[in-house]
Design a protein around this motif. Structure first.
Motif, PDB file in Angstrom:
ATOM      1  N   ARG A 101       0.722  -1.690   0.054  1.00  0.00           N
ATOM      2  CA  ARG A 101       0.486   0.239  -0.049  1.00  0.00           C
ATOM      3  C   ARG A 101       0.966   1.126  -0.405  1.00  0.00           C
ATOM      4  NH1 ARG A 101      -4.425  -2.644   1.430  1.00  0.00           N
ATOM      5  NH2 ARG A 101      -5.736  -3.375  -0.195  1.00  0.00           N
ATOM      6  N   GLY A 102       0.815   1.776  -0.508  1.00  0.00           N
ATOM      7  CA  GLY A 102       1.510   3.426  -0.274  1.00  0.00           C
ATOM      8  C   GLY A 102       2.261   3.465  -2.145  1.00  0.00           C
ATOM      9  N   LYS A 103       1.919   2.031  -3.036  1.00  0.00           N
ATOM     10  CA  LYS A 103       2.731   2.180  -4.352  1.00  0.00           C
ATOM     11  C   LYS A 103       1.507   1.606  -5.175  1.00  0.00           C
ATOM     12  CE  LYS A 103       7.911   1.324  -2.404  1.00  0.00           C
ATOM     13  NZ  LYS A 103       8.157   2.925  -2.703  1.00  0.00           N
ATOM     14  N   LYS A 104       1.676   2.667  -6.810  1.00  0.00           N
ATOM     15  CA  LYS A 104       1.307   1.683  -7.438  1.00  0.00           C
ATOM     16  C   LYS A 104       1.735   0.058  -8.045  1.00  0.00           C
ATOM     17  CE  LYS A 104       1.877   5.521 -10.053  1.00  0.00           C
ATOM     18  NZ  LYS A 104       1.516   6.250  -9.161  1.00  0.00           N
ATOM     19  N   ASN A 113       6.901   5.907  -8.516  1.00  0.00           N
ATOM     20  CA  ASN A 113       6.444   4.950  -7.366  1.00  0.00           C
ATOM     21  C   ASN A 113       5.338   3.594  -7.239  1.00  0.00           C
ATOM     22  OD1 ASN A 113       6.085   5.163  -4.383  1.00  0.00           O
ATOM     23  ND2 ASN A 113       3.943   5.612  -4.701  1.00  0.00           N
ATOM     24  N   THR A 114       5.843   2.698  -9.103  1.00  0.00           N
ATOM     25  CA  THR A 114       5.190   1.438  -9.094  1.00  0.00           C
ATOM     26  C   THR A 114       6.009   0.700  -9.226  1.00  0.00           C
ATOM     27  OG1 THR A 114       3.883   3.411 -10.914  1.00  0.00           O
ATOM     28  CG2 THR A 114       4.203   0.666 -11.211  1.00  0.00           C
ATOM     29  N   ASP A 141      -3.684   0.401  -7.764  1.00  0.00           N
ATOM     30  CA  ASP A 141      -3.363   2.021  -6.958  1.00  0.00           C
ATOM     31  C   ASP A 141      -3.040   1.748  -5.954  1.00  0.00           C
ATOM     32  OD1 ASP A 141      -5.267   2.043  -5.608  1.00  0.00           O
ATOM     33  OD2 ASP A 141      -6.889   3.340  -7.032  1.00  0.00           O
ATOM     34  N   GLU A 142      -2.127   3.337  -5.342  1.00  0.00           N
ATOM     35  CA  GLU A 142      -1.961   3.321  -4.333  1.00  0.00           C
ATOM     36  C   GLU A 142      -2.256   2.808  -3.028  1.00  0.00           C
ATOM     37  OE1 GLU A 142       0.250   6.464  -6.302  1.00  0.00           O
ATOM     38  OE2 GLU A 142      -2.314   5.609  -6.024  1.00  0.00           O
TER      39      GLU A 142
END
Length: 159
Positions: free
Chosen positions: A33-36, A68-69, A131-132
């Protein structure tokens, strides 16, 4: 239960390659969570299309990282097969060994296909962006390898 667009994906734990440490870990979506996340499902290690697709993701890893993936490849191959494939191609991301077809069923990628004139059950090449917050925000099914990674990258940039 099959996931659909704009739905939060239920958590499942499946085996994951981790060559750097020499041990195996498990993939659990909630840990990221918090990253793609880009999950790309492919039929089989060491086949031409799967090799080309994995190399294309490998070559674009810096661009995805800057967004951020994280990238994860998924097939029904064993951890041992994934380790060899990952090492051979110098893949900088992990491969998920979905031998029990848990993720495959969740994302509905197991299909009846024709191979050499015979019906076989296999993975339909597909890619998903999460998604995040853990929601499925984009999907591609029946993927053709040529230029696919660029299309995924453009979609992630637009999020």
């Amino acid at each position: 239960m099959t996931v659909t667009l704009n739905q939060t994906i239920p958590d499942i734990s499946v085996p994951l390659t981790t060559l750097q440490s020499g041990e195996y870990a498990s993939f659990s979506l909630s840990e990221y969570r918090g990253k793609k996340i880009v999950l790309y499902f492919y039929p089989k290690d060491n086949t031409p299309g799967c090799t080309n697709e994995s190399i294309a993701f490998r070559d674009a890893i810096d661009q995805f990282s800057a967004l951020n993936t994280l990238i994860f490849g998924v097939s029904r191959d064993s951890l041992k097969s994934h380790d060899r494939f990952k090492e051979k191609l110098d893949l900088p991301f992990e491969l998920i060994a979905d031998t029990e077809e848990l993720l495959c069923q969740q994302f509905d990628v197991i299909k009846q296909k024709m191979m050499y004139g015979k019906q076989v059950r296999g993975i339909e090449r597909s890619t998903f962006i999460i998604d995040e917050q853990g929601q499925l925000v984009h999907e591609w099914r029946k993927v053709k390898v040529a230029d696919h990674v660029n299309e995924v990258l453009k979609t992630v940039e637009a999020l």
